[in-house]
Design a protein around this motif. Sequence first.
Motif, short mmCIF file in Angstrom:
data_model
loop_
_atom_site.label_atom_id
_atom_site.label_comp_id
_atom_site.label_asym_id
_atom_site.label_seq_id
_atom_site.Cartn_x
_atom_site.Cartn_y
_atom_site.Cartn_z
N TRP A 11 -82.08 5.88 116.30
CA TRP A 11 -81.76 6.10 117.70
C TRP A 11 -82.12 4.95 118.62
CZ3 TRP A 11 -78.82 9.30 120.37
CH2 TRP A 11 -78.25 10.37 119.66
N TRP A 12 -83.02 4.10 118.22
CA TRP A 12 -83.40 2.97 119.08
C TRP A 12 -82.19 2.11 119.46
CZ3 TRP A 12 -87.75 1.88 121.72
CH2 TRP A 12 -87.95 0.58 122.19
N PRO A 13 -81.37 1.66 118.51
CA PRO A 13 -80.21 0.83 118.91
C PRO A 13 -79.17 1.61 119.70
CG PRO A 13 -80.14 1.29 116.55
CD PRO A 13 -81.48 1.75 117.04
N ARG A 14 -79.13 2.91 119.54
CA ARG A 14 -78.20 3.72 120.34
C ARG A 14 -78.68 3.83 121.79
NH1 ARG A 14 -77.28 8.99 116.34
NH2 ARG A 14 -76.15 7.89 114.66
N LEU A 15 -79.98 3.94 121.97
CA LEU A 15 -80.54 4.15 123.30
C LEU A 15 -80.82 2.85 124.03
CD1 LEU A 15 -83.03 7.07 122.49
CD2 LEU A 15 -80.79 7.25 123.59
N LEU A 16 -81.06 1.79 123.30
CA LEU A 16 -81.49 0.53 123.91
C LEU A 16 -80.55 0.01 125.00
CD1 LEU A 16 -83.97 -1.28 123.53
CD2 LEU A 16 -82.60 -2.69 121.99
N PRO A 17 -79.22 0.09 124.83
CA PRO A 17 -78.35 -0.37 125.92
C PRO A 17 -78.54 0.41 127.22
CG PRO A 17 -77.13 -0.20 123.87
CD PRO A 17 -78.45 0.47 123.63
N GLY A 18 -79.06 1.62 127.13
CA GLY A 18 -79.32 2.44 128.32
C GLY A 18 -80.77 2.41 128.72
N ILE A 19 -81.40 1.25 128.61
CA ILE A 19 -82.85 1.13 128.83
C ILE A 19 -83.26 1.46 130.26
CG2 ILE A 19 -82.82 -1.32 129.44
CD1 ILE A 19 -85.37 -1.59 127.66
N ALA A 20 -82.32 1.45 131.20
CA ALA A 20 -82.66 1.77 132.58
C ALA A 20 -82.86 3.27 132.80
CB ALA A 20 -81.56 1.26 133.52
N ALA A 21 -82.70 4.07 131.77
CA ALA A 21 -82.77 5.53 131.89
C ALA A 21 -84.02 6.00 132.61
CB ALA A 21 -82.72 6.17 130.50
N GLY A 22 -83.83 6.87 133.61
CA GLY A 22 -84.96 7.43 134.33
C GLY A 22 -85.83 6.36 134.95
N ALA A 23 -85.22 5.33 135.53
CA ALA A 23 -85.96 4.21 136.12
C ALA A 23 -86.87 3.56 135.07
CB ALA A 23 -86.76 4.65 137.34
N THR A 24 -86.37 3.48 133.85
CA THR A 24 -87.02 2.93 132.65
C THR A 24 -88.10 3.85 132.08
OG1 THR A 24 -88.79 1.57 133.67
CG2 THR A 24 -86.59 0.57 133.46
N HIS A 25 -88.28 5.04 132.62
CA HIS A 25 -89.33 5.93 132.11
C HIS A 25 -88.99 6.46 130.71
CE1 HIS A 25 -90.64 6.19 136.40
NE2 HIS A 25 -91.81 6.12 135.79
N GLY A 26 -87.71 6.48 130.34
CA GLY A 26 -87.36 6.93 128.99
C GLY A 26 -87.99 6.05 127.94
N VAL A 27 -87.77 4.75 128.03
CA VAL A 27 -88.34 3.83 127.04
C VAL A 27 -89.86 3.76 127.18
CG1 VAL A 27 -88.11 1.72 128.45
CG2 VAL A 27 -88.08 1.58 125.96
N ILE A 28 -90.39 3.88 128.39
CA ILE A 28 -91.84 3.83 128.57
C ILE A 28 -92.50 5.02 127.88
CG2 ILE A 28 -93.70 3.95 130.26
CD1 ILE A 28 -91.79 2.48 132.21
N ARG A 29 -91.92 6.21 128.04
CA ARG A 29 -92.50 7.39 127.40
C ARG A 29 -92.44 7.26 125.88
NH1 ARG A 29 -91.51 13.78 129.04
NH2 ARG A 29 -92.73 14.66 127.31
N VAL A 30 -91.34 6.75 125.37
CA VAL A 30 -91.22 6.53 123.92
C VAL A 30 -92.27 5.53 123.45
CG1 VAL A 30 -89.75 5.54 122.13
CG2 VAL A 30 -88.81 7.21 123.73
N GLY A 31 -92.49 4.47 124.22
CA GLY A 31 -93.47 3.47 123.83
C GLY A 31 -94.87 4.04 123.72
#
Length: 346
Positions: free
Chosen positions: A101-121
């Motif tokens: 899922w990382w490569p699927r989601l990575l293009p949308g890294i701005a999700a939730g003001a970047t909180h999506g990737v931050i929470r995953v991290g």
Amino acid sequence: MSELDEAYQRVRHSGPERDGWLSNHAPMAVEALARHGHGEAVHRWLDGYADRLEERPRGIAPIAVDEWRDPLGDPVRTGDWLDYFERELADEPWRQVLARWWPRLLPGIAAGATHGVIRVGHAVRALLDQETAPRVTELGQGLAYWAARWQPLASPGAGPYLATDPRAALDAVPRVPDQRHGIRARLAQLAEFPRWAAVAGAAPGGETAVDEDAVSARLAGIVHAAVVRHGTHGYASPVMLVHAATAPNAVLRTLPALPGALWAASLAAAWAATAAVTAAYAPATGRSAPPAVPDLDPVEVMRLAVDSAGPHAIKFADAALDAYAITGDAALLAASVRATEQTGRW
């Protein structure tokens, strides 16, 4: 059970947002607290944050494994995404789900003001420390939030940064012309930004293929630059500009769990996110850097953030201390102290 796992259990039935679009910072903040030796403060902090939590949203219809593209980026389907990743992680090891899922989601890294990737991290860092059921559940909820709010940035093209030094590159990022509205409206302007392709097109130096050590070093440099720059430019939008540092730091801490083939794309996306937040919220001019504080140490920096009770102060201190562990640059500590003062309880 550790304080962190207990905290994850407490918030597992809460939704990823509140008041319609504000992010639930509880899972991210408690992980940072536990990471930096403040486990005793986790439940007290959660008690103070409890009135900001909302119930987990219900699903509308199950998302089929081969039909994930259509609901991607649809916040109405948040409950369905939560159910989807709960099933995914029940059937496969978390690393396999993350790698798919990382490569699927990575293009949308701005999700939730970047909180999506931050929470995953944050979730990945916790899992790399110890694999437990609550941490796997938290990873699934982070991925679900990212998928539900998936938001691509304007295509940055293939041009290199304007400078090889991350701080110089950030200083070269132009501001979006209309800064009156929220982050979605600001980021949407990047599509009409003639200089965006040149600013955000590749990792500093313009490489398309870099080895793993180079990716880590360059990402760490971006985090370092964003933390220090917050000390001079964060006054304009202290809370939002925190994410210029915490988003790339989330990517950096996720790298060890990812296949090496995904690292270069991760670096490019992390820089694009940092540049986009900078373009959206940074002021035209900076102020003087925060003065050095004699004998200031990382423990005190984190304590100040914890005492503030502000989730953004805690997460920013977490990123600053990560960078400080690599470079020992005291400017990082001073920037964190100033950010704690500026962000308050937000």
